[in-house]
Design an enzyme around this catalytic site. Structure first.
Site, short mmCIF file in Angstrom:
data_model
loop_
_atom_site.label_atom_id
_atom_site.label_comp_id
_atom_site.label_asym_id
_atom_site.label_seq_id
_atom_site.Cartn_x
_atom_site.Cartn_y
_atom_site.Cartn_z
N PHE A 186 0.80 -1.23 0.00
CA PHE A 186 0.00 0.00 0.00
C PHE A 186 0.84 1.28 0.00
O PHE A 186 0.36 2.35 0.33
CB PHE A 186 -1.00 0.02 1.18
CG PHE A 186 -1.74 -1.26 1.35
CD1 PHE A 186 -2.67 -1.66 0.39
CD2 PHE A 186 -1.52 -2.09 2.43
CE1 PHE A 186 -3.36 -2.86 0.52
CE2 PHE A 186 -2.19 -3.29 2.57
CZ PHE A 186 -3.12 -3.68 1.63
N GLU A 230 6.29 -6.71 -8.80
CA GLU A 230 6.29 -7.80 -7.82
C GLU A 230 7.57 -8.64 -7.92
O GLU A 230 7.54 -9.86 -7.90
CB GLU A 230 5.03 -8.67 -7.96
CG GLU A 230 3.73 -7.92 -7.80
CD GLU A 230 3.48 -7.37 -6.39
OE1 GLU A 230 4.28 -7.64 -5.47
OE2 GLU A 230 2.48 -6.66 -6.21
N ALA A 231 8.70 -7.95 -7.99
CA ALA A 231 10.00 -8.61 -8.19
C ALA A 231 10.33 -9.60 -7.08
O ALA A 231 11.05 -10.58 -7.32
CB ALA A 231 11.11 -7.56 -8.31
N CYS A 272 -1.11 4.75 13.81
CA CYS A 272 -0.75 6.08 14.35
C CYS A 272 -0.61 7.18 13.30
O CYS A 272 -0.48 8.34 13.64
CB CYS A 272 0.54 5.98 15.15
SG CYS A 272 2.02 5.75 14.12
N LEU A 300 2.01 -14.98 0.90
CA LEU A 300 0.57 -15.09 1.08
C LEU A 300 -0.05 -13.91 0.33
O LEU A 300 0.03 -12.77 0.78
CB LEU A 300 0.16 -15.04 2.55
CG LEU A 300 -1.34 -15.00 2.83
CD1 LEU A 300 -1.98 -16.34 2.45
CD2 LEU A 300 -1.61 -14.68 4.29
N LEU A 301 -0.61 -14.19 -0.85
CA LEU A 301 -1.22 -13.11 -1.62
C LEU A 301 -2.43 -12.60 -0.88
O LEU A 301 -3.23 -13.37 -0.35
CB LEU A 301 -1.63 -13.60 -3.01
CG LEU A 301 -0.49 -13.99 -3.94
CD1 LEU A 301 -1.04 -14.51 -5.25
CD2 LEU A 301 0.44 -12.82 -4.18
N TYR A 344 -3.43 -7.75 5.10
CA TYR A 344 -2.29 -6.91 5.47
C TYR A 344 -2.73 -5.48 5.77
O TYR A 344 -3.74 -5.00 5.25
CB TYR A 344 -1.28 -6.84 4.31
CG TYR A 344 -0.64 -8.15 3.97
CD1 TYR A 344 0.50 -8.58 4.66
CD2 TYR A 344 -1.14 -8.96 2.96
CE1 TYR A 344 1.11 -9.79 4.34
CE2 TYR A 344 -0.55 -10.17 2.65
CZ TYR A 344 0.57 -10.57 3.33
OH TYR A 344 1.16 -11.77 3.02
N CYS A 351 4.07 1.54 10.86
CA CYS A 351 5.39 2.10 11.11
C CYS A 351 6.18 1.11 11.96
O CYS A 351 5.65 0.11 12.44
CB CYS A 351 5.27 3.45 11.81
SG CYS A 351 4.66 3.31 13.53
#
Length: 195
Positions: free
Chosen positions: A25, A96-97, A155, A173-174, A180, A184
């Site tokens: 993201f 997506e290397a 935060c 894990l796609l 996900y 931070c």
């Protein structure tokens, strides 16, 4: 396909490697799409590749989390890229290397040494905060590295980690926002799940 003649012709202009990395993201694919579109505006010949394993959106296009897309070719392994690159290709994008095999650094070097500008995007760390796949090697080889950050959902600070929300210890894990969230360093380590 790259022949000796093509290599000599491309070497006259010089190639390069650029790496775009960061957490989930953070806008890596978005930035790759932006750079590729700018190359197309400059009337450069572009080829884009992604791993077959990434089936989240579309098998024939790179799609960002913002749903911007650009056509791409899905390949099963890094070595499959070279035969698909036309001799007049000036820019190669690879998304997506981190999902590619150990041959990706050699493939990327071959292209750059042949005068191609190679733009790579991928996660630099896995869900445990460890270096992911061949990304560290690619970053070391690159002329330029851009590290992007998402926004920590806890935060609001810059997020460099991809925090896994579901119980699964597999490195790959796609998933999307159901699996996900960006965090931070401090918020990632709060739960004691990192490493």
């Amino acid at each position: 396909m790259y022949t000796e003649e093509v290599f000599r012709r491309h070497n006259e202009v010089g190639g390069s490697i650029e790496v775009i990395c960061g957490s989930m993201f953070s806008g890596k694919t978005e930035e790759l799409i932006r750079r590729v579109n700018r190359a197309r505006i400059a009337k450069l010949n572009v080829e884009i590749f992604s791993p077959v394993a990434d089936t989240r959106y579309d098998k024939s296009a790179l799609v960002s989390h913002n749903l911007n897309s650009i056509p791409s070719k899905a390949v099963d392994k890094a070595a499959s890229i070279l035969p698909l690159v036309a001799g007049n290709t000036q820019v190669v994008g690879i998304d997506e290397a981190q999902f590619f095999d150990d041959e990706l650094p050699q493939v990327v070097s071959t292209l750059a040494n042949a005068g191609v500008r190679v733009i790579i995007a991928g996660l630099d760390m896995d869900f445990k905060g460890r270096p992911f796949g061949r990304m560290p090697e690619l970053m070391a080889m690159a002329e330029a590295v851009t590290k992007l950050h998402a926004v920590c959902v806890v935060c609001g600070s810059p997020a460099l980690n991809s925090y896994r929300l579901v119980p699964n210890e597999n490195q790959i894990l796609l998933g999307e926002k159901e699996s996900y969230e960006p965090r931070c360093r401090n918020c990632f380590n709060l739960d004691g799940l990192a490493g």
